[in-house]
Design a protein around this motif. Structure first.
Motif, mmCIF file in Angstrom:
data_model
loop_
_atom_site.group_PDB
_atom_site.id
_atom_site.type_symbol
_atom_site.label_atom_id
_atom_site.label_comp_id
_atom_site.label_asym_id
_atom_site.label_seq_id
_atom_site.Cartn_x
_atom_site.Cartn_y
_atom_site.Cartn_z
ATOM 1 N N THR A 1 0.909 -1.196 0.144
ATOM 2 C CA THR A 1 0.058 0.220 -0.014
ATOM 3 C C THR A 1 0.800 1.254 0.027
ATOM 4 N N GLN A 2 2.031 1.075 0.750
ATOM 5 C CA GLN A 2 2.884 2.428 0.787
ATOM 6 C C GLN A 2 3.247 2.692 -0.584
ATOM 7 N N ARG A 3 3.998 1.606 -1.473
ATOM 8 C CA ARG A 3 4.403 1.834 -2.707
ATOM 9 C C ARG A 3 3.207 2.433 -3.580
ATOM 10 N N VAL A 4 2.026 1.726 -3.426
ATOM 11 C CA VAL A 4 0.756 2.394 -4.274
ATOM 12 C C VAL A 4 0.533 3.666 -3.768
ATOM 13 N N ALA A 5 0.685 4.267 -2.829
ATOM 14 C CA ALA A 5 0.493 5.831 -2.295
ATOM 15 C C ALA A 5 1.627 6.621 -3.014
ATOM 16 N N GLU A 6 3.085 5.987 -2.828
ATOM 17 C CA GLU A 6 3.947 6.718 -3.526
ATOM 18 C C GLU A 6 3.625 7.039 -5.151
ATOM 19 N N GLY A 7 3.406 5.925 -5.596
ATOM 20 C CA GLY A 7 2.960 6.049 -7.251
ATOM 21 C C GLY A 7 1.961 7.042 -7.482
ATOM 22 N N ILE A 8 0.833 6.950 -6.618
ATOM 23 C CA ILE A 8 -0.462 8.002 -6.826
ATOM 24 C C ILE A 8 0.149 9.209 -6.517
ATOM 25 N N MET A 9 1.032 9.579 -5.531
ATOM 26 C CA MET A 9 1.409 10.842 -5.125
ATOM 27 C C MET A 9 2.432 11.397 -6.381
ATOM 28 N N GLU A 10 3.008 10.802 -7.173
ATOM 29 C CA GLU A 10 3.780 11.220 -8.137
ATOM 30 C C GLU A 10 3.050 11.727 -9.348
ATOM 31 N N ASN A 11 2.082 12.684 -9.058
ATOM 32 C CA ASN A 11 1.315 13.093 -10.114
ATOM 33 C C ASN A 11 1.681 14.491 -10.791
ATOM 34 N N GLY A 12 2.861 15.307 -10.278
ATOM 35 C CA GLY A 12 2.948 16.537 -11.066
ATOM 36 C C GLY A 12 1.797 17.578 -10.800
ATOM 37 N N ILE A 13 1.041 17.518 -9.793
ATOM 38 C CA ILE A 13 0.066 18.293 -9.539
ATOM 39 C C ILE A 13 0.678 19.330 -8.494
ATOM 40 N N PHE A 14 0.591 20.583 -8.407
ATOM 41 C CA PHE A 14 1.101 21.472 -7.515
ATOM 42 C C PHE A 14 0.866 22.980 -7.668
ATOM 43 N N ILE A 15 -0.010 23.338 -6.849
ATOM 44 C CA ILE A 15 -0.321 24.954 -6.847
ATOM 45 C C ILE A 15 -0.107 25.576 -5.531
ATOM 46 N N GLY A 16 0.973 24.874 -5.091
ATOM 47 C CA GLY A 16 1.378 25.596 -3.649
ATOM 48 C C GLY A 16 1.965 26.920 -3.822
ATOM 49 N N GLY A 17 2.064 27.488 -2.678
ATOM 50 C CA GLY A 17 2.865 28.856 -2.691
ATOM 51 C C GLY A 17 4.149 28.857 -2.504
ATOM 52 N N ASP A 18 4.832 30.058 -2.445
ATOM 53 C CA ASP A 18 6.214 30.216 -2.482
ATOM 54 C C ASP A 18 6.831 29.958 -1.003
ATOM 55 N N GLU A 19 8.058 30.122 -1.136
ATOM 56 C CA GLU A 19 8.986 30.203 0.206
ATOM 57 C C GLU A 19 8.206 31.086 1.219
#
Length: 301
Positions: free
Chosen positions: A264-282
């Motif tokens: 399940t941990q490996r599945v979660a790691e693969g799912i979160m490698e999705n390139g989605i990022f709308i986060g803020g700056d430093e």
């Protein structure tokens, strides 16, 4: 700046500028002013303090300068001077350009809506609808499509913000401690990074079998993080149970459980490698971290 320069800037250079200064500051005697000007005293405009400069200088670190309200530390002053030299302009001109640029950024930034309730039910409904397309048999690519479609719809519906306005926090999300250790903590952190938030692990007493997570960030983004992480943990639990059911009895119960969690941990790691990022700056990350340190210092140790 020199007191004489301050008088020239504020009261003009025409005759009578000192008289106008004395009129607005009746507690200062004319002979005192003359003595101060002759001695070359300086004034700190932000506080109105008049002081006598000395020949020695203290190097002020950037962190201390920011905390004390000093406009420029020695390091920043040197960097601005170097930048001005490379651009062949004066230091004052470079500072003015930087300030104007910052003011323009603030003007172009969307205004923060104050006092508007976050539509939690609407966000929860959208999240549930997208995750309904997944099952314990779904491949990583299907997870990626669901997350991309979900973030796109939330953004188009103005339910996600690209700017961190007033900092808010979500409700506490309860995750079983074993699940948090294997994949829940990783999912919470990556979901928070996706949406420009900060996750705080509220560790509880060791005898309790659960863990609480709270998301800190823009109000809408924090709520979205809560529901997305909640649905992901539920789906990943189903993935783990389904994988374990298929394993038969090739080892002890503890061995099979550990293997199921690792899968399940490996599945979660693969799912979160999705390139989605709308986060803020430093800078926004620093604000969120300071908020978490202030409100949850016991959990940040």
């Amino acid at each position: 700046m020199l007191l004489s320069d301050y008088i020239d800037v504020v009261y003009g250079t025409a005759r009578g500028n000192r008289a106008r200064f004395l009129k607005e500051n009746p507690d200062i005697l004319p002979q005192e002013l003359s003595r101060w000007l002759k001695a070359g005293l300086k004034i700190r405009p932000e506080t109105g303090e008049i002081y006598k400069p000395v020949s020695r200088r203290v190097r002020v670190p950037s962190a201390i300068a920011a905390g004390a309200g000093v406009f420029l530390s020695d390091d920043l002053r040197e960097r601005v001077t170097l930048l001005a030299t490379t651009q062949n302009v004066t230091t004052d001109a470079m500072l003015n350009a930087l300030v104007e640029r910052e003011e323009l950024c603030h003007k172009l930034s969307p205004a923060v809506a104050i006092g508007i309730a976050v539509p939690e039910q609407q966000i929860a409904g959208i999240v549930n609808r997208h995750f309904a397309a997944l099952s314990e048999h779904s491949e990583t690519l299907a997870w990626h499509r669901v997350l991309e479609g979900l973030v796109h719809e939330l953004t188009e519906s103005d339910l996600l913000s690209f700017h961190t306005g007033n900092i808010a926090e979500s409700r506490r999300l309860n995750i079983p401690r074993t699940a948090y250790y294997w994949y829940g903590g990783f999912v919470a952190k990556r979901v928070a990074m996706m949406l420009g938030c900060f996750d705080v692990y509220l560790w509880n007493e060791m005898m309790r079998p659960d863990s609480d997570v709270v998301f800190v960030g823009d109000a809408r983004n924090a709520v979205a993080c809560y529901f997305i992480c909640q649905q992901m943990c539920r789906q990943l639990k189903a993935v783990r149970l389904n994988w374990r059911k298929q394993q038969g009895a090739w080892g002890s119960r503890a061995e099979i459980d550990e293997a199921a969690h690792q899968y399940t941990q490996r599945v979660a790691e693969g799912i979160m490698e999705n390139g989605i990022f709308i986060g803020g700056d430093e800078q926004n990350f620093y604000r969120l971290h300071r908020y978490a340190e202030t409100h949850y210092s016991w959990a940040m140790r």
